[in-house]
Scaffold this motif. Sequence first.
Motif, PDB file in Angstrom:
ATOM      1  N   GLY A   1       0.779  -1.232   0.000  1.00  0.00           N
ATOM      2  CA  GLY A   1       0.000   0.000   0.000  1.00  0.00           C
ATOM      3  C   GLY A   1       0.813   1.286   0.000  1.00  0.00           C
ATOM      4  O   GLY A   1       0.240   2.366  -0.015  1.00  0.00           O
ATOM      5  N   ARG A   2       2.138   1.209   0.004  1.00  0.00           N
ATOM      6  CA  ARG A   2       2.990   2.413   0.020  1.00  0.00           C
ATOM      7  C   ARG A   2       3.672   2.568  -1.340  1.00  0.00           C
ATOM      8  O   ARG A   2       4.605   1.848  -1.662  1.00  0.00           O
ATOM      9  N   TYR A   3       3.172   3.530  -2.104  1.00  0.00           N
ATOM     10  CA  TYR A   3       3.666   3.778  -3.460  1.00  0.00           C
ATOM     11  C   TYR A   3       4.377   5.125  -3.526  1.00  0.00           C
ATOM     12  O   TYR A   3       3.942   6.088  -2.885  1.00  0.00           O
ATOM     13  N   ILE A   4       5.436   5.195  -4.326  1.00  0.00           N
ATOM     14  CA  ILE A   4       6.104   6.471  -4.600  1.00  0.00           C
ATOM     15  C   ILE A   4       6.537   6.494  -6.061  1.00  0.00           C
ATOM     16  O   ILE A   4       6.646   5.450  -6.709  1.00  0.00           O
ATOM     17  N   ALA A   5       6.780   7.700  -6.548  1.00  0.00           N
ATOM     18  CA  ALA A   5       7.152   7.847  -7.958  1.00  0.00           C
ATOM     19  C   ALA A   5       8.246   8.905  -8.117  1.00  0.00           C
ATOM     20  O   ALA A   5       8.081   9.863  -8.841  1.00  0.00           O
ATOM     21  N   GLU A   6       9.342   8.721  -7.455  1.00  0.00           N
ATOM     22  CA  GLU A   6      10.471   9.658  -7.559  1.00  0.00           C
ATOM     23  C   GLU A   6      11.742   8.835  -7.416  1.00  0.00           C
ATOM     24  O   GLU A   6      11.929   8.156  -6.405  1.00  0.00           O
ATOM     25  N   SER A   7      12.605   8.899  -8.421  1.00  0.00           N
ATOM     26  CA  SER A   7      13.796   8.041  -8.427  1.00  0.00           C
ATOM     27  C   SER A   7      14.661   8.229  -7.185  1.00  0.00           C
ATOM     28  O   SER A   7      15.110   7.245  -6.586  1.00  0.00           O
ATOM     29  N   ASP A   8      14.906   9.464  -6.782  1.00  0.00           N
ATOM     30  CA  ASP A   8      15.757   9.691  -5.607  1.00  0.00           C
ATOM     31  C   ASP A   8      15.129   9.139  -4.335  1.00  0.00           C
ATOM     32  O   ASP A   8      15.836   8.615  -3.464  1.00  0.00           O
ATOM     33  N   ASP A   9      13.808   9.226  -4.210  1.00  0.00           N
ATOM     34  CA  ASP A   9      13.122   8.687  -3.032  1.00  0.00           C
ATOM     35  C   ASP A   9      13.162   7.153  -3.026  1.00  0.00           C
ATOM     36  O   ASP A   9      13.319   6.533  -1.970  1.00  0.00           O
ATOM     37  N   ILE A  10      13.010   6.555  -4.200  1.00  0.00           N
ATOM     38  CA  ILE A  10      13.079   5.093  -4.311  1.00  0.00           C
ATOM     39  C   ILE A  10      14.478   4.626  -3.905  1.00  0.00           C
ATOM     40  O   ILE A  10      14.641   3.700  -3.106  1.00  0.00           O
ATOM     41  N   ILE A  11      15.494   5.284  -4.427  1.00  0.00           N
ATOM     42  CA  ILE A  11      16.881   4.921  -4.107  1.00  0.00           C
ATOM     43  C   ILE A  11      17.155   5.127  -2.619  1.00  0.00           C
ATOM     44  O   ILE A  11      17.760   4.264  -1.969  1.00  0.00           O
ATOM     45  N   ALA A  12      16.700   6.238  -2.060  1.00  0.00           N
ATOM     46  CA  ALA A  12      16.917   6.515  -0.633  1.00  0.00           C
ATOM     47  C   ALA A  12      16.288   5.424   0.240  1.00  0.00           C
ATOM     48  O   ALA A  12      16.881   4.987   1.231  1.00  0.00           O
ATOM     49  N   PHE A  13      15.095   4.965  -0.125  1.00  0.00           N
ATOM     50  CA  PHE A  13      14.421   3.911   0.632  1.00  0.00           C
ATOM     51  C   PHE A  13      15.262   2.640   0.644  1.00  0.00           C
ATOM     52  O   PHE A  13      15.530   2.063   1.701  1.00  0.00           O
ATOM     53  N   PHE A  14      15.666   2.195  -0.551  1.00  0.00           N
ATOM     54  CA  PHE A  14      16.434   0.952  -0.638  1.00  0.00           C
ATOM     55  C   PHE A  14      17.829   1.100  -0.030  1.00  0.00           C
ATOM     56  O   PHE A  14      18.340   0.161   0.578  1.00  0.00           O
ATOM     57  N   ALA A  15      18.437   2.269  -0.165  1.00  0.00           N
ATOM     58  CA  ALA A  15      19.763   2.504   0.423  1.00  0.00           C
ATOM     59  C   ALA A  15      19.682   2.400   1.944  1.00  0.00           C
ATOM     60  O   ALA A  15      20.530   1.766   2.581  1.00  0.00           O
ATOM     61  N   ALA A  16      18.669   3.023   2.535  1.00  0.00           N
ATOM     62  CA  ALA A  16      18.495   2.972   3.991  1.00  0.00           C
ATOM     63  C   ALA A  16      18.205   1.546   4.452  1.00  0.00           C
ATOM     64  O   ALA A  16      18.763   1.075   5.447  1.00  0.00           O
ATOM     65  N   LYS A  17      17.356   0.861   3.703  1.00  0.00           N
ATOM     66  CA  LYS A  17      16.975  -0.505   4.061  1.00  0.00           C
ATOM     67  C   LYS A  17      18.192  -1.436   4.037  1.00  0.00           C
ATOM     68  O   LYS A  17      18.324  -2.306   4.887  1.00  0.00           O
ATOM     69  N   ALA A  18      19.089  -1.229   3.065  1.00  0.00           N
ATOM     70  CA  ALA A  18      20.245  -2.108   2.907  1.00  0.00           C
ATOM     71  C   ALA A  18      21.500  -1.571   3.582  1.00  0.00           C
ATOM     72  O   ALA A  18      22.536  -2.240   3.589  1.00  0.00           O
ATOM     73  N   GLY A  19      21.412  -0.354   4.123  1.00  0.00           N
ATOM     74  CA  GLY A  19      22.591   0.243   4.734  1.00  0.00           C
ATOM     75  C   GLY A  19      23.687   0.549   3.717  1.00  0.00           C
ATOM     76  O   GLY A  19      24.865   0.441   4.012  1.00  0.00           O
ATOM     77  N   ARG A  20      23.287   0.931   2.507  1.00  0.00           N
ATOM     78  CA  ARG A  20      24.246   1.232   1.437  1.00  0.00           C
ATOM     79  C   ARG A  20      24.240   2.729   1.159  1.00  0.00           C
ATOM     80  O   ARG A  20      23.188   3.362   1.158  1.00  0.00           O
ATOM     81  N   ASP A  21      25.422   3.275   0.890  1.00  0.00           N
ATOM     82  CA  ASP A  21      25.566   4.687   0.569  1.00  0.00           C
ATOM     83  C   ASP A  21      25.797   4.834  -0.932  1.00  0.00           C
ATOM     84  O   ASP A  21      26.856   4.446  -1.430  1.00  0.00           O
ATOM     85  N   PRO A  22      24.817   5.384  -1.659  1.00  0.00           N
ATOM     86  CA  PRO A  22      24.965   5.510  -3.114  1.00  0.00           C
ATOM     87  C   PRO A  22      26.176   6.344  -3.541  1.00  0.00           C
ATOM     88  O   PRO A  22      26.714   6.138  -4.620  1.00  0.00           O
ATOM     89  N   THR A  23      26.628   7.261  -2.688  1.00  0.00           N
ATOM     90  CA  THR A  23      27.756   8.111  -3.086  1.00  0.00           C
ATOM     91  C   THR A  23      29.053   7.318  -3.233  1.00  0.00           C
ATOM     92  O   THR A  23      29.974   7.773  -3.899  1.00  0.00           O
ATOM     93  N   GLY A  24      29.112   6.146  -2.645  1.00  0.00           N
ATOM     94  CA  GLY A  24      30.301   5.320  -2.758  1.00  0.00           C
ATOM     95  C   GLY A  24      30.200   4.239  -3.817  1.00  0.00           C
ATOM     96  O   GLY A  24      31.075   3.373  -3.901  1.00  0.00           O
ATOM     97  N   MET A  25      29.160   4.288  -4.625  1.00  0.00           N
ATOM     98  CA  MET A  25      28.939   3.267  -5.645  1.00  0.00           C
ATOM     99  C   MET A  25      29.443   3.800  -6.996  1.00  0.00           C
ATOM    100  O   MET A  25      28.846   4.705  -7.561  1.00  0.00           O
TER     101      MET A  25
END
Length: 126
Positions: free
Chosen positions: A71-95
């Motif tokens: 039931g939780r939908y979003i449509a913004e690439s940066d928000d999608i990435i932030a969600f998964f980065a936080a969930k996985a403990g990954r920092d996109p700036t180091g990728m």
Amino acid sequence: MTSESFKPIVYLKENCPFCLKVRLFLLESGLASEVESRDFAAGTEQEEAIRAELSPHLDKVSFPSAQLEPGRYIAESDDIIAFFAAKAGRDPTGMTVYRNYVDGVFAMSMKLWKENQELKKAASAA
């Protein structure tokens, strides 16, 4: 479906630079196998079906979109990435691959798109 068995869904449009940004993050972070990816091409029946599926949940359907939790939908690439980065403990700036895309090709495409919009606006005002 319980949240324990729920697999997040990302909706990715072919040839969309924002969708590619999400895909690159998911691949480089190792999370691609932990999400369901619904890929489609513009102008297809599949796109129409996906838009119909998303429209009750989003103010404006755009891509990429995601159902992050039941039931939780979003449509913004940066928000999608932030969600998964936080969930996985990954920092996109180091990728490396993700950053090369975002800071290189993606940044240049956005610059050209903005310039094109300004030129169209100036041409229509003339």
